[in-house]
Design a protein around this motif. Structure first.
Motif, short mmCIF file in Angstrom:
data_model
loop_
_atom_site.label_atom_id
_atom_site.label_comp_id
_atom_site.label_asym_id
_atom_site.label_seq_id
_atom_site.Cartn_x
_atom_site.Cartn_y
_atom_site.Cartn_z
N GLY A 18 0.81 -1.21 0.00
CA GLY A 18 0.00 0.00 0.00
C GLY A 18 0.84 1.27 0.00
O GLY A 18 2.07 1.24 0.19
N GLU A 19 0.17 2.39 -0.20
CA GLU A 19 0.86 3.68 -0.23
C GLU A 19 1.58 3.94 1.09
O GLU A 19 1.07 3.65 2.17
CB GLU A 19 -0.15 4.81 -0.47
CG GLU A 19 0.51 6.18 -0.56
CD GLU A 19 -0.49 7.31 -0.48
OE1 GLU A 19 -0.79 7.90 -1.53
OE2 GLU A 19 -0.98 7.59 0.63
N ASN A 23 5.67 7.67 -0.38
CA ASN A 23 4.96 7.75 -1.66
C ASN A 23 4.18 9.05 -1.73
O ASN A 23 4.19 9.76 -2.75
CB ASN A 23 3.99 6.59 -1.84
CG ASN A 23 4.64 5.25 -2.08
OD1 ASN A 23 4.11 4.23 -1.67
ND2 ASN A 23 5.78 5.22 -2.76
N ALA A 24 3.48 9.37 -0.64
CA ALA A 24 2.65 10.57 -0.61
C ALA A 24 3.50 11.84 -0.73
O ALA A 24 3.06 12.85 -1.29
CB ALA A 24 1.83 10.60 0.68
N GLU A 25 4.73 11.78 -0.20
CA GLU A 25 5.63 12.93 -0.27
C GLU A 25 6.46 12.96 -1.55
O GLU A 25 7.29 13.84 -1.72
CB GLU A 25 6.59 12.90 0.94
CG GLU A 25 5.90 13.08 2.27
CD GLU A 25 6.83 12.80 3.44
OE1 GLU A 25 8.04 12.51 3.20
OE2 GLU A 25 6.36 12.86 4.58
N SER A 37 1.06 4.88 4.82
CA SER A 37 0.24 6.04 5.15
C SER A 37 -1.15 5.56 5.58
O SER A 37 -1.48 4.37 5.48
CB SER A 37 0.11 6.96 3.94
OG SER A 37 -0.61 6.30 2.90
N GLU A 38 -1.98 6.47 6.03
CA GLU A 38 -3.36 6.11 6.37
C GLU A 38 -4.08 5.55 5.14
O GLU A 38 -4.82 4.56 5.22
CB GLU A 38 -4.10 7.33 6.91
CG GLU A 38 -5.52 7.05 7.35
CD GLU A 38 -6.20 8.25 7.99
OE1 GLU A 38 -7.44 8.22 8.11
OE2 GLU A 38 -5.50 9.22 8.35
N MET A 183 3.40 -1.36 -11.14
CA MET A 183 2.03 -1.50 -10.66
C MET A 183 1.73 -0.44 -9.60
O MET A 183 2.61 0.02 -8.89
CB MET A 183 1.81 -2.89 -10.06
CG MET A 183 1.86 -4.00 -11.09
SD MET A 183 1.32 -5.61 -10.43
CE MET A 183 2.69 -6.00 -9.34
N GLY A 184 0.46 -0.06 -9.50
CA GLY A 184 0.04 0.89 -8.47
C GLY A 184 0.03 0.26 -7.10
O GLY A 184 0.14 -0.96 -6.94
N ASN A 185 -0.11 1.10 -6.08
CA ASN A 185 -0.15 0.61 -4.72
C ASN A 185 -1.32 -0.35 -4.50
O ASN A 185 -2.46 -0.07 -4.90
CB ASN A 185 -0.27 1.76 -3.72
CG ASN A 185 0.98 2.60 -3.66
OD1 ASN A 185 0.96 3.78 -4.01
ND2 ASN A 185 2.08 2.02 -3.23
N CYS A 186 -1.03 -1.48 -3.87
CA CYS A 186 -2.00 -2.54 -3.58
C CYS A 186 -2.70 -3.06 -4.83
O CYS A 186 -3.85 -3.47 -4.80
CB CYS A 186 -3.02 -2.09 -2.54
SG CYS A 186 -2.48 -2.46 -0.86
#
Length: 226
Positions: A18-19, A23-25, A37-38, A183-186
């Protein structure tokens, strides 16, 4: 006697974590142990029951927490325990781990141009493509050997490492840049053994890539990219 998809053929599901907060930053992770992350926790919770419907018999994971935490959700939904293995880690990215994409592009524009197109040999101190392929292939081969015919095993790892693994397992190659997008997260890939594969042919065929939502049915015969 011929075998049909889903009847006596092993399945491997390769899931990206998962993200993460990094990744978010938009920060380059490599083998730095960034947490989910959440949003990543929510993604892992959502994909877990989907993969549990495939009734896996083993769940392996990278030992980095973003993958192990994602794998723990999948394993719990399937009534299993997670086995962690450092061979499933992401590419080591040397000096650039922790750098934001924006700073990388500003400070090293030519190198960054190689990086974003998958030419990671330009990254100072980066792990070699051959090294990543060898450790992923060895680990996933051991996992597959634990899966009884007709059953499923799950490995949770990282975007670039899984891209290398899929190309190696399905095509018997490793290229820079890879023919496969990350691939994307999850999201996950589904590989099944080839029926009556010859010794000089790859063992696996790709049935789905960068998939989310409902799992591939056991009797689905379409091979994507094989």
């Amino acid at each position: 006697m011929s075998a049909q998809p889903g009847h006596g053929l092993r399945t491997l599901v390769l899931l990206r974590h998962g993200e993460t907060t990094w990744n978010a930053e938009r920060r380059i992770q490599g083998q730095v142990d960034a947490p989910l992350s959440e949003r990543g926790e929510t993604q892992a919770a959502a994909v877990a029951p989907v993969l549990a419907t495939l009734d896996p018999v083993v769940v392996w994971s990278s030992d980095l927490q973003r993958a192990a935490r994602t794998a723990a959700r999948v394993a719990a939904a399937a009534g299993l325990e997670v086995r962690t293995d450092p061979r499933l880690r992401e590419f080591g990215l040397g000096e650039r781990e922790g750098t934001t994409h924006e700073a990388y592009a500003l400070e090293h524009p030519h190198e960054y141009a190689d990086f974003v197109t998958g030419r990671w040999s330009s990254v100072p101190g980066a792990e070699t493509l051959t090294g990543v392929r060898e450790r992923l292939e060895a680990c996933l081969g051991e996992l597959a050997d634990l899966v009884p015919p007709g059953r499923c095993g799950v490995a949770v790892a990282h975007g670039a490492a899984l891209r290398v693994a899929v190309e190696a397992l399905v095509q018997g190659t490793h290229t820079e840049p890879s023919a496969y997008a990350g691939m994307g997260n999850c999201r996950y890939a589904v590989l099944r053994e080839r029926p009556l594969a010859r010794p000089d042919e790859p063992r696996w065929r790709l049935h789905a890539y960068d998939r989310g939502g409902d799992p591939v049915p056991a009797d689905e015969a379409v091979a994507v990219g094989a």
